[in-house]
Scaffold this motif. Structure first.
Motif, PDB file in Angstrom:
ATOM      1  N   LYS A   3      98.113  24.126 108.580  1.00  0.00           N
ATOM      2  CA  LYS A   3      97.248  23.042 108.093  1.00  0.00           C
ATOM      3  C   LYS A   3      97.258  23.124 106.574  1.00  0.00           C
ATOM      4  CE  LYS A   3      94.113  22.895 112.039  1.00  0.00           C
ATOM      5  NZ  LYS A   3      94.636  24.133 112.707  1.00  0.00           N
ATOM      6  N   ILE A   4      97.778  22.087 105.945  1.00  0.00           N
ATOM      7  CA  ILE A   4      97.946  22.130 104.492  1.00  0.00           C
ATOM      8  C   ILE A   4      97.017  21.143 103.802  1.00  0.00           C
ATOM      9  CG2 ILE A   4      99.600  21.906 102.591  1.00  0.00           C
ATOM     10  CD1 ILE A   4     101.821  22.606 104.593  1.00  0.00           C
ATOM     11  N   LYS A   5      96.157  21.681 102.940  1.00  0.00           N
ATOM     12  CA  LYS A   5      95.292  20.811 102.138  1.00  0.00           C
ATOM     13  C   LYS A   5      95.812  20.851 100.705  1.00  0.00           C
ATOM     14  CE  LYS A   5      91.589  22.505 104.505  1.00  0.00           C
ATOM     15  NZ  LYS A   5      90.368  23.306 104.407  1.00  0.00           N
ATOM     16  N   GLU A   6      96.743  19.957 100.456  1.00  0.00           N
ATOM     17  CA  GLU A   6      97.441  19.955  99.164  1.00  0.00           C
ATOM     18  C   GLU A   6      96.465  19.805  97.991  1.00  0.00           C
ATOM     19  OE1 GLU A   6     100.912  20.109  98.762  1.00  0.00           O
ATOM     20  OE2 GLU A   6     100.617  20.089  96.587  1.00  0.00           O
ATOM     21  N   SER A   7      95.514  18.871  98.129  1.00  0.00           N
ATOM     22  CA  SER A   7      94.630  18.586  97.004  1.00  0.00           C
ATOM     23  C   SER A   7      93.779  19.802  96.632  1.00  0.00           C
ATOM     24  CB  SER A   7      93.741  17.398  97.327  1.00  0.00           C
ATOM     25  OG  SER A   7      92.957  17.707  98.463  1.00  0.00           O
ATOM     26  N   LYS A   8      93.437  20.625  97.635  1.00  0.00           N
ATOM     27  CA  LYS A   8      92.637  21.818  97.344  1.00  0.00           C
ATOM     28  C   LYS A   8      93.508  23.055  97.158  1.00  0.00           C
ATOM     29  CE  LYS A   8      88.502  22.076  99.501  1.00  0.00           C
ATOM     30  NZ  LYS A   8      87.629  22.197 100.708  1.00  0.00           N
ATOM     31  N   MET A   9      94.796  22.858  97.303  1.00  0.00           N
ATOM     32  CA  MET A   9      95.756  23.958  97.222  1.00  0.00           C
ATOM     33  C   MET A   9      95.356  25.070  98.186  1.00  0.00           C
ATOM     34  SD  MET A   9      97.936  23.945  94.157  1.00  0.00           S
ATOM     35  CE  MET A   9      97.388  24.037  92.486  1.00  0.00           C
ATOM     36  N   GLU A  10      95.174  24.676  99.426  1.00  0.00           N
ATOM     37  CA  GLU A  10      94.839  25.642 100.466  1.00  0.00           C
ATOM     38  C   GLU A  10      95.702  25.361 101.673  1.00  0.00           C
ATOM     39  OE1 GLU A  10      90.080  25.964  99.508  1.00  0.00           O
ATOM     40  OE2 GLU A  10      90.749  26.084 101.595  1.00  0.00           O
ATOM     41  N   LEU A  11      96.085  26.418 102.352  1.00  0.00           N
ATOM     42  CA  LEU A  11      96.739  26.188 103.646  1.00  0.00           C
ATOM     43  C   LEU A  11      96.322  27.278 104.617  1.00  0.00           C
ATOM     44  CD1 LEU A  11      99.525  28.046 104.331  1.00  0.00           C
ATOM     45  CD2 LEU A  11     100.435  26.641 102.511  1.00  0.00           C
ATOM     46  N   ASN A  12      96.356  26.915 105.899  1.00  0.00           N
ATOM     47  CA  ASN A  12      95.963  27.835 106.965  1.00  0.00           C
ATOM     48  C   ASN A  12      97.036  27.882 108.021  1.00  0.00           C
ATOM     49  OD1 ASN A  12      92.956  28.682 106.606  1.00  0.00           O
ATOM     50  ND2 ASN A  12      93.105  26.535 106.015  1.00  0.00           N
ATOM     51  N   VAL A  13      97.281  29.091 108.512  1.00  0.00           N
ATOM     52  CA  VAL A  13      98.161  29.285 109.663  1.00  0.00           C
ATOM     53  C   VAL A  13      97.438  30.266 110.571  1.00  0.00           C
ATOM     54  CG1 VAL A  13     100.386  30.175 110.458  1.00  0.00           C
ATOM     55  CG2 VAL A  13     100.281  28.872 108.332  1.00  0.00           C
ATOM     56  N   GLY A  14      96.858  29.772 111.659  1.00  0.00           N
ATOM     57  CA  GLY A  14      96.085  30.646 112.547  1.00  0.00           C
ATOM     58  C   GLY A  14      95.005  31.379 111.765  1.00  0.00           C
ATOM     59  N   PRO A  15      94.976  32.725 111.858  1.00  0.00           N
ATOM     60  CA  PRO A  15      93.912  33.469 111.167  1.00  0.00           C
ATOM     61  C   PRO A  15      94.209  33.719 109.675  1.00  0.00           C
ATOM     62  CG  PRO A  15      95.282  34.991 112.398  1.00  0.00           C
ATOM     63  CD  PRO A  15      95.859  33.619 112.645  1.00  0.00           C
ATOM     64  N   HIS A  16      95.270  33.101 109.180  1.00  0.00           N
ATOM     65  CA  HIS A  16      95.667  33.360 107.779  1.00  0.00           C
ATOM     66  C   HIS A  16      95.359  32.172 106.884  1.00  0.00           C
ATOM     67  CE1 HIS A  16      97.855  36.872 109.152  1.00  0.00           C
ATOM     68  NE2 HIS A  16      98.256  36.117 110.155  1.00  0.00           N
ATOM     69  N   SER A  17      94.834  32.466 105.720  1.00  0.00           N
ATOM     70  CA  SER A  17      94.636  31.386 104.751  1.00  0.00           C
ATOM     71  C   SER A  17      95.277  31.761 103.421  1.00  0.00           C
ATOM     72  CB  SER A  17      93.144  31.106 104.571  1.00  0.00           C
ATOM     73  OG  SER A  17      92.548  32.182 103.874  1.00  0.00           O
ATOM     74  N   VAL A  18      95.706  30.742 102.713  1.00  0.00           N
ATOM     75  CA  VAL A  18      96.328  30.934 101.402  1.00  0.00           C
ATOM     76  C   VAL A  18      95.682  29.947 100.433  1.00  0.00           C
ATOM     77  CG1 VAL A  18      98.493  30.851 100.090  1.00  0.00           C
ATOM     78  CG2 VAL A  18      98.544  31.496 102.504  1.00  0.00           C
ATOM     79  N   VAL A  19      95.226  30.438  99.290  1.00  0.00           N
ATOM     80  CA  VAL A  19      94.686  29.533  98.274  1.00  0.00           C
ATOM     81  C   VAL A  19      95.336  29.834  96.928  1.00  0.00           C
ATOM     82  CG1 VAL A  19      92.419  29.224  99.366  1.00  0.00           C
ATOM     83  CG2 VAL A  19      92.722  31.034  97.680  1.00  0.00           C
ATOM     84  N   ALA A  20      95.520  28.781  96.133  1.00  0.00           N
ATOM     85  CA  ALA A  20      96.090  28.957  94.797  1.00  0.00           C
ATOM     86  C   ALA A  20      95.006  28.709  93.759  1.00  0.00           C
ATOM     87  CB  ALA A  20      97.253  27.991  94.589  1.00  0.00           C
ATOM     88  N   ARG A  21      94.923  29.608  92.772  1.00  0.00           N
ATOM     89  CA  ARG A  21      93.881  29.498  91.739  1.00  0.00           C
ATOM     90  C   ARG A  21      94.463  29.826  90.363  1.00  0.00           C
ATOM     91  NH1 ARG A  21      91.549  27.221  95.063  1.00  0.00           N
ATOM     92  NH2 ARG A  21      89.757  27.862  96.304  1.00  0.00           N
ATOM     93  N   SER A  22      93.796  29.310  89.339  1.00  0.00           N
ATOM     94  CA  SER A  22      94.180  29.658  87.968  1.00  0.00           C
ATOM     95  C   SER A  22      93.431  30.917  87.549  1.00  0.00           C
ATOM     96  CB  SER A  22      93.823  28.492  87.050  1.00  0.00           C
ATOM     97  OG  SER A  22      93.452  28.980  85.790  1.00  0.00           O
ATOM     98  N   ALA A  23      94.083  31.763  86.770  1.00  0.00           N
ATOM     99  CA  ALA A  23      93.411  32.976  86.274  1.00  0.00           C
ATOM    100  C   ALA A  23      92.866  32.737  84.881  1.00  0.00           C
ATOM    101  CB  ALA A  23      94.389  34.145  86.244  1.00  0.00           C
ATOM    102  N   HIS A  24      92.831  31.471  84.492  1.00  0.00           N
ATOM    103  CA  HIS A  24      92.428  31.166  83.123  1.00  0.00           C
ATOM    104  C   HIS A  24      91.035  31.718  82.822  1.00  0.00           C
ATOM    105  CE1 HIS A  24      92.427  29.212  79.331  1.00  0.00           C
ATOM    106  NE2 HIS A  24      91.285  28.623  79.597  1.00  0.00           N
ATOM    107  N   SER A  25      90.124  31.451  83.737  1.00  0.00           N
ATOM    108  CA  SER A  25      88.789  32.020  83.557  1.00  0.00           C
ATOM    109  C   SER A  25      88.450  32.808  84.811  1.00  0.00           C
ATOM    110  CB  SER A  25      87.784  30.890  83.331  1.00  0.00           C
ATOM    111  OG  SER A  25      86.640  31.088  84.115  1.00  0.00           O
ATOM    112  N   GLY A  26      87.904  33.980  84.620  1.00  0.00           N
ATOM    113  CA  GLY A  26      87.567  34.830  85.751  1.00  0.00           C
ATOM    114  C   GLY A  26      86.545  34.175  86.670  1.00  0.00           C
ATOM    115  N   ASN A  27      85.767  33.244  86.120  1.00  0.00           N
ATOM    116  CA  ASN A  27      84.721  32.617  86.934  1.00  0.00           C
ATOM    117  C   ASN A  27      85.265  31.827  88.115  1.00  0.00           C
ATOM    118  OD1 ASN A  27      82.794  33.681  85.310  1.00  0.00           O
ATOM    119  ND2 ASN A  27      82.714  31.889  83.949  1.00  0.00           N
ATOM    120  N   HIS A  28      86.481  31.303  87.952  1.00  0.00           N
ATOM    121  CA  HIS A  28      87.108  30.580  89.066  1.00  0.00           C
ATOM    122  C   HIS A  28      87.390  31.503  90.222  1.00  0.00           C
ATOM    123  CE1 HIS A  28      88.577  27.505  86.036  1.00  0.00           C
ATOM    124  NE2 HIS A  28      87.786  26.883  86.857  1.00  0.00           N
ATOM    125  N   LEU A  29      87.497  32.779  89.918  1.00  0.00           N
ATOM    126  CA  LEU A  29      87.988  33.727  90.913  1.00  0.00           C
ATOM    127  C   LEU A  29      86.883  34.579  91.513  1.00  0.00           C
ATOM    128  CD1 LEU A  29      91.071  34.925  88.862  1.00  0.00           C
ATOM    129  CD2 LEU A  29      91.128  33.562  90.936  1.00  0.00           C
TER     130      LEU A  29
END
Ligand SMILES: Nc1ncnc2c1ncn2[C@@H]1O[C@H](COP(=O)(O)OP(=O)(O)O)[C@@H](O)[C@H]1O
Ligand SMILES: [Mg+2]
Length: 420
Positions: free
Chosen positions: A98-124
């Motif tokens: 399941k790919i949510k391109e706009s949120k940069m997230e995808l799921n495969v069964g019990p696995h999730s993947v998200v993409a984030r910027s490291a520009h500010s630690g607060n995002h993370l």
């Protein structure tokens, strides 16, 4: 892993270095490799292989900017799409992705993947992850790695993968060094771009000619060249290069000129804008031409930029020619700039800050870029700071630094008449 790679082979096969990386077991893996070695590809495959596990997993893809993190995310998505289109996906995984391109997230069964910027630690902060992948890790701030990512990994007993071209002796270098100790915790690999069979030898030769030796060693041979002493941040300079100068930029036009002494070049830079945003419109230099010809040269450039003012070096021989220029260009504002061992560091510092604030755009003018990349500050035993380009010339850097020093702060007229 072998079984996974056999299944993946119709879509992607690792080159030998990538295979070593994919087989590595350590909790922290460091890949210090040249541009186009295949780091991003190898990491996308590493994430994919993690979907084999039955237990829950959360992978965090991090990079200095969201664009770069998205690059890795889309590489992974493309692999998944290729596997689906060849009807290979279902042979290995039960769950549909399941790919949510706009949120940069995808799921495969019990696995999730998200993409984030490291520009500010607060995002993370607050994100959880069992596996963190940091692309361009040498360009992520050390405190984000130490204070945000490493604790996250400790909390979730996770793994960390850092991939990058080197960037001097910083935190990425330290992590890389740990991996050389042959412990179970850390693993690292250093490899040149030429390891990737997709990278052509002719391309590398072209890059070698284009870049300074230290830039080539860093970017394509993955060497941890000490950048200490170098004045301009190479990444900041690279990010300031624009294919076409932005002539539409508002603000006054300023011409900076460094007159030739002895064997040097006379260098001239035309810039427009304000301190917070300026664009270099034109760059030129002349080698060993008569003063009278240099005056004609400046006149011709001034004709293309009516209303421009001039700031030029009046040190030594510069004094005479500036006086002559004044006679020839009645009505043009000409500001003198005396470059001494005291004023030079201040002048250069202004330029350093302009690049670091991304307040300057420059064209792809190789001689200027080389001068910037090789410009060094050294401290003599007496504590005196000396600044010069290692390659010999620094005329273009000086012309640019003078022009930048003359940029006004902001457009007071606009500020004053703006109702809000
Ligand atoms: N094993 C491989 N097989 C085929 N193409 C590859 C492989 N590894 C990398 N590539 C291709 O080589 C290019 C550079 O790879 P990339 O992962 O972007 O390099 P890096 O992140 O090290 O700069 C990309 O076009 C990528 O798709
Ligand atoms: Mg990459």
């Amino acid at each position: 892993m072998q079984d996974f790679l056999t299944w993946l082979a119709p879509v992607w096969r690792p080159h030998p270095g990538q295979l070593r990386f994919l087989l590595a077991q350590a909790k922290t893996r460091v890949l210090a490799c040249g541009r186009r070695w295949g780091k991003t590809d190898a990491c996308a495959v590493q994430v994919l292989s993690g979907f084999d596990s039955a237990s829950e997993g959360r992978t965090l893809l991090v990079a200095p900017t969201i664009e770069q993190a998205g690059f890795l995310f889309r590489r992974l998505r493309r692999l998944i799409e290729q596997l689906i289109s060849l009807d290979l996906w279902g042979l290995r995984f039960e769950a549909d992705p399941k790919i949510k391109e706009s949120k940069m997230e995808l799921n495969v069964g019990p696995h999730s993947v998200v993409a984030r910027s490291a520009h500010s630690g607060n995002h993370l902060r607050g994100d959880e992850a069992s596996h963190i992948i940091v692309d361009e890790a040498a360009y992520v701030k050390a405190d984000i790695v130490h204070e945000v990512l490493a604790p996250m990994m400790a909390t979730f007993d996770g793994t960390l993968t850092m991939i990058s071209t080197p960037n001097g002796h910083n935190h990425f270098y330290e992590a890389f060094q740990e991996g050389l100790q042959n412990t179970d915790e850390f693993w690292s690999l250093q490899a040149p771009s030429s390891d990737n069979p997709q990278v052509r030898a002719a391309f590398l030769e072209r890059q070698r000619k284009l870049l300074s030796p230290s830039a080539f060693a860093t970017e394509y041979e993955a060497q941890f060249v000490q950048r200490e002493g170098y004045v301009f941040d190479r990444r900041a300079v690279q990010e300031s290069i624009l294919a076409e100068p932005n002539a539409e930029i508002p603000g006054p036009t300023i011409i900076g000129i460094d007159w030739a002494r002895y064997e040097d070049y006379s260098a001239l830079v035309v810039i427009r804008g304000f301190q917070r945003q300026a664009s270099v419109l034109e760059i030129d230099r002349k080698h060993r031409v008569e003063w009278s010809q240099q005056i004609e040269w400046v006149k011709a450039i001034l004709a293309r930029h009516p209303g421009a003012r001039i700031i030029c070096d009046t040190t030594g021989v510069g004094d005479g020619i500036t006086a002559w220029l004044r006679q020839q260009l009645a009505g043009v504002s000409i500001r003198p700039c005396v470059i001494t061992s005291e004023s030079k560091p201040r002048l250069i510092d202004g330029l350093v800050r302009a690049f670091e604030a991304r307040a300057l755009q420059i064209p792809q003018y190789e001689a200027l870029i080389k001068e910037l990349e090789s410009f060094q500050a050294t401290r003599s035993p007496s504590g005196h700071v000396q600044m010069a380009a290692k390659s010999g010339h620094d005329d273009l850097v000086l012309a640019l630094a003078m022009a930048v020093s003359d940029l006004p702060q902001a457009n007071r007229m606009i500020l004053a008449t703006n109702p809000r």
